[in-house]
Design a protein around this motif. Structure first.
Motif, PDB file in Angstrom:
ATOM      1  N   LEU A 186      -1.616  31.857 -29.268  1.00  0.00           N
ATOM      2  CA  LEU A 186      -0.441  32.055 -28.408  1.00  0.00           C
ATOM      3  C   LEU A 186      -0.099  30.757 -27.685  1.00  0.00           C
ATOM      4  O   LEU A 186       1.076  30.406 -27.530  1.00  0.00           O
ATOM      5  N   ALA A 187      -1.104  30.023 -27.241  1.00  0.00           N
ATOM      6  CA  ALA A 187      -0.891  28.810 -26.449  1.00  0.00           C
ATOM      7  C   ALA A 187      -0.207  27.700 -27.244  1.00  0.00           C
ATOM      8  O   ALA A 187       0.473  26.854 -26.659  1.00  0.00           O
ATOM      9  N   VAL A 188      -0.387  27.686 -28.574  1.00  0.00           N
ATOM     10  CA  VAL A 188       0.252  26.639 -29.382  1.00  0.00           C
ATOM     11  C   VAL A 188       1.617  27.077 -29.892  1.00  0.00           C
ATOM     12  O   VAL A 188       2.220  26.395 -30.717  1.00  0.00           O
ATOM     13  N   GLY A 189       2.101  28.223 -29.390  1.00  0.00           N
ATOM     14  CA  GLY A 189       3.468  28.618 -29.696  1.00  0.00           C
ATOM     15  C   GLY A 189       3.651  29.642 -30.785  1.00  0.00           C
ATOM     16  O   GLY A 189       4.798  29.942 -31.163  1.00  0.00           O
ATOM     17  N   ARG A 190       2.548  30.183 -31.297  1.00  0.00           N
ATOM     18  CA  ARG A 190       2.698  31.213 -32.332  1.00  0.00           C
ATOM     19  C   ARG A 190       3.250  32.493 -31.720  1.00  0.00           C
ATOM     20  O   ARG A 190       2.940  32.833 -30.572  1.00  0.00           O
ATOM     21  N   SER A 191       4.045  33.210 -32.461  1.00  0.00           N
ATOM     22  CA  SER A 191       4.641  34.441 -31.955  1.00  0.00           C
ATOM     23  C   SER A 191       3.572  35.532 -31.841  1.00  0.00           C
ATOM     24  O   SER A 191       2.590  35.530 -32.595  1.00  0.00           O
ATOM     25  N   PRO A 192       3.736  36.464 -30.899  1.00  0.00           N
ATOM     26  CA  PRO A 192       2.764  37.554 -30.780  1.00  0.00           C
ATOM     27  C   PRO A 192       2.560  38.326 -32.078  1.00  0.00           C
ATOM     28  O   PRO A 192       1.440  38.741 -32.384  1.00  0.00           O
ATOM     29  N   ALA A 193       3.623  38.506 -32.850  1.00  0.00           N
ATOM     30  CA  ALA A 193       3.490  39.236 -34.117  1.00  0.00           C
ATOM     31  C   ALA A 193       2.590  38.472 -35.084  1.00  0.00           C
ATOM     32  O   ALA A 193       1.712  39.058 -35.733  1.00  0.00           O
ATOM     33  N   ASP A 194       2.801  37.161 -35.206  1.00  0.00           N
ATOM     34  CA  ASP A 194       1.966  36.346 -36.093  1.00  0.00           C
ATOM     35  C   ASP A 194       0.519  36.302 -35.595  1.00  0.00           C
ATOM     36  O   ASP A 194      -0.430  36.361 -36.378  1.00  0.00           O
ATOM     37  N   VAL A 195       0.355  36.181 -34.276  1.00  0.00           N
ATOM     38  CA  VAL A 195      -0.988  36.126 -33.697  1.00  0.00           C
ATOM     39  C   VAL A 195      -1.726  37.429 -33.961  1.00  0.00           C
ATOM     40  O   VAL A 195      -2.910  37.429 -34.320  1.00  0.00           O
ATOM     41  N   ALA A 196      -1.044  38.545 -33.792  1.00  0.00           N
ATOM     42  CA  ALA A 196      -1.671  39.847 -34.031  1.00  0.00           C
ATOM     43  C   ALA A 196      -2.193  39.936 -35.458  1.00  0.00           C
ATOM     44  O   ALA A 196      -3.325  40.377 -35.698  1.00  0.00           O
ATOM     45  N   ALA A 197      -1.376  39.494 -36.407  1.00  0.00           N
ATOM     46  CA  ALA A 197      -1.784  39.561 -37.808  1.00  0.00           C
ATOM     47  C   ALA A 197      -2.951  38.629 -38.105  1.00  0.00           C
ATOM     48  O   ALA A 197      -3.907  39.002 -38.786  1.00  0.00           O
ATOM     49  N   GLU A 198      -2.895  37.407 -37.575  1.00  0.00           N
ATOM     50  CA  GLU A 198      -3.932  36.425 -37.890  1.00  0.00           C
ATOM     51  C   GLU A 198      -5.245  36.705 -37.166  1.00  0.00           C
ATOM     52  O   GLU A 198      -6.323  36.434 -37.686  1.00  0.00           O
TER      53      GLU A 198
END
Length: 274
Positions: free
Chosen positions: A222-234
């Motif tokens: 999240l801190a490097v700018g990834r979207s919550p949706a992408d973070v949730a998946a990864e």
């Protein structure tokens, strides 16, 4: 620990040892030049954190409305922790993996707890150590002294079972995604035995340890700018709503607020992977 809220890190010098002090141990020295009061909210991290306050004015840690002043140890269930102080001064922060903490501290209540004043664990030795650290001419000298002190706290006859060390290592390596049943099978223990022994030594269940590791990865993404949706998946959450619920449960903050945590901006400087 990881901090949220506005903070000008350009006014803070960060120094780290030239080499890791020991496996599972990291240190960083923070020198605050800003005279403005410190007021930082911190969120959980999958390590036990020792905070040695070398300032003259004193730091206050507030967890669940209970203030702790000066040197403290932050356990794996600290939750949201607020730190306030006068701003100027030095702080030596030490991160211990739960396995190292189990061998060194020998108190699962502290390891899996919230915030404990350090004198409750080390008695008058805490004040002696703090005064000696303050008198050291450099951070390198401070790191060497702190390392020697920590090594003196590990009794030769005590150790963590290899199965527990393996389970923690696998949890970190898989970013918290390995199942407890898999860990049990790989260690040769039953699920019940692994759960029981892990809690006895580390102070939290393998599931809670996995959640801390997984959340830490999510927070950095999240801190490097990834979207919550992408973070949730990864990061292994079911979906964005699941990430939101677990983040709120762990920190009482939303993923959007966690993404702006200023402490994460200096993580690569202070806590680069060993």
């Amino acid at each position: 620990m990881t901090a949220t809220g506005r903070w000008d890190w350009s006014r803070v010098d960060v120094t780290v040892p030239a080499r890791p002090p020991a496996p599972g141990v990291q240190m960083a020295g923070f020198r605050y030049h800003d005279v403005a009061p410190v007021d930082i909210t911190m969120i959980p991290h999958p390590s036990v954190t020792v905070l040695l306050d070398l300032s003259e004015n004193g730091v206050v840690y507030d967890v669940l409305g209970r203030p702790v002043t000066g040197n403290a140890i932050v356990g794996l269930r600290a939750g949201t922790l607020r730190i306030t102080g006068a701003g100027t001064g030095d702080v030596l922060q030490i991160r211990l993996s739960p396995v190292v903490a189990a061998a060194m501290l020998r108190d699962s209540g502290i390891i899996g707890g919230t915030v404990t004043p350090l004198p409750e664990l080390w008695g008058s030795g805490t004040d002696i150590l703090t005064e000696r650290l303050r008198s050291m001419p450099s951070w390198d000298d401070r790191f060497a002294l702190a390392t020697a002190f920590l090594r003196s706290r590990v009794p030769r006859e005590f150790g963590v079972a290899p199965e527990i060390a393996y389970a923690w290592g696998r949890t970190v390596h898989t970013s918290g995604l390995v199942r407890v049943e898999t860990l049990a099978a790989e260690t040769g223990w039953t699920r019940q035995r692994l759960w029981s022994r892990f809690r006895t030594h580390v102070g939290v269940s393998p599931k809670h340890a996995s959640e801390l590791v997984r959340f830490d990865r999510a927070a950095h993404l999240l801190a490097v700018g990834r979207s919550p949706a992408d973070v949730a998946a990864e990061a292994g959450y079911v979906d964005q709503s699941h990430l939101h619920r677990r983040t709120k449960a762990i920190t009482d903050m939303t993923p959007t607020v966690v993404a702006r945590a200023p402490w994460l901006a200096i993580d690569e400087r202070a806590w680069a992977p060993s």
